[in-house]
Design an enzyme around this catalytic site. Structure first.
Site, PDB file in Angstrom:
ATOM      1  N   SER A   1       0.837  -1.191  -0.130  1.00  0.00           N
ATOM      2  CA  SER A   1      -0.075   0.015   0.058  1.00  0.00           C
ATOM      3  C   SER A   1       1.094   1.144   0.015  1.00  0.00           C
ATOM      4  CB  SER A   1      -0.690   0.026   1.177  1.00  0.00           C
ATOM      5  OG  SER A   1      -1.492   1.112   1.364  1.00  0.00           O
TER       6      SER A   1
ATOM      7  N   TYR B   1      -2.500  -1.174  10.234  1.00  0.00           N
ATOM      8  CA  TYR B   1      -2.367  -1.269   8.790  1.00  0.00           C
ATOM      9  C   TYR B   1      -1.045  -0.870   8.150  1.00  0.00           C
ATOM     10  CZ  TYR B   1      -4.250  -1.499   4.046  1.00  0.00           C
ATOM     11  OH  TYR B   1      -4.413  -1.424   2.578  1.00  0.00           O
TER      12      TYR B   1
ATOM     13  N   LYS C   1       1.956  -3.168   6.054  1.00  0.00           N
ATOM     14  CA  LYS C   1       2.193  -2.769   4.812  1.00  0.00           C
ATOM     15  C   LYS C   1       3.618  -2.396   4.474  1.00  0.00           C
ATOM     16  CE  LYS C   1      -1.764  -3.973   2.896  1.00  0.00           C
ATOM     17  NZ  LYS C   1      -1.915  -5.240   1.998  1.00  0.00           N
TER      18      LYS C   1
END
Length: 281
Positions: free
Chosen positions: A142, A155, A159
């Site tokens: 991401s 998150y 990532k």
């Protein structure tokens, strides 16, 4: 389509919807045979049926290594040895909670789904690819793995680790003819993103220009990302056209990870000049 993946065997995790589904469609259109995996069995089976005899579906919980190992083995039994792995399955994370309120159970789940699953996939794909001295592993990271602050801690941390793991993987496996690359989307309209925003897919489809306008200040290219944008890059990385591309974190984010938005930066500098002039500095 050009048959860029003719004869290739691919496996995709999280293939029932969003980027995974669109990539499966693109892989099939380019001549690959594809094993789709997910935990959304109804949706996954429906997608596989729609793609014809070169696609199949298998339930796989990516947090279970035995599920990943079994899926890689099934791809081999159905279609032949694995050439391409797309580790795509994901979750949103636990929201923008301040660090002192962090739920460590939720943190562990995010790491299992977003990071550990990628390691499982690479481990079992490499075992198949090494003897054949060829293969392409594509890990969905991401833009949040390249720049901090836009997403929850769990998150973005996971990532970022996917990006770093992918680089190490590329250095190890390159001598065996296996390439490993990460794809780093910006804000992209997927079911997961829509859920996070509390917006229904029907609203997006009905007013795409309104959606682009809402995201215009986020990406230097003033629109939201679409699954086609990401799938097209994944197809390239999976294909022989990318035969010398290895260890890269490819931003597909309209320029989001390149730095401060130019117009926003100019506005901030203008505000600084105004403030200093008002002080007589």
């Amino acid at each position: 389509m050009t048959g860029r993946l003719d004869g290739k065997v691919a496996m995709i995790t999280g293939a029932a919807s969003g980027i995974g589904r669109r990539t499966a469609e693109r892989f099939i259109a380019e001549g690959a045979r594809v094993l789709l995996t997910d935990i959304q069995d109804g949706k996954g089976e429906e997608v596989a049926r729609s793609l014809g005899s070169n696609a199949a579906y298998r339930h796989a919980d990516v947090t279970r290594e035995e599920d990943i190992a079994a899926a890689v083995a099934e791809a081999g039994r159905r279609f032949g040895p694995l050439d391409i792995l797309l580790s795509n399955a994901g979750i949103r994370g636990q929201g923008a909670a301040p660090i002192e309120q962090l739920d460590m159970a939720a943190w562990d789940r995010a790491m299992n789904v977003l990071l550990r699953s990628v390691v499982y996939g690479a481990k079992h794909a490499a075992a198949v690819m090494k003897p054949r001295r060829s293969g392409s592993i594509v890990n969905l990271a991401s833009a949040a793995g390249l720049v901090a602050g836009a997403t929850p801690h769990d998150y973005s941390t996971a990532k970022g680790a996917v990006v770093h793991f992918t680089k190490g993987l590329a250095l190890e496996l390159g001598e065996f003819g296996i390439r490993a690359n990460a794809v780093c989307p910006g804000y992209t309209i997927t079911p997961m993103v829509l859920e996070g925003l509390g917006i229904g897919a029907q609203a997006i489809e009905a007013e795409p220009q309104k959606v682009d306008a809402a995201f215009a200040s986020v990406h230097p290219i003033p629109r939201v990302g679409r699954v086609e944008d990401i799938a097209d890059v994944i197809v390239f990385l999976a294909s022989d056209e990318a035969r010398f591309v290895n260890g890269q974190a490819v931003g597909v984010d309209g320029g989001l990870s390149a730095g401060a938005h130019w117009s926003g930066h100019r506005a901030k500098m203008g505000a600084i000049r105004t403030a200093l002039a008002a002080d007589g500095t």
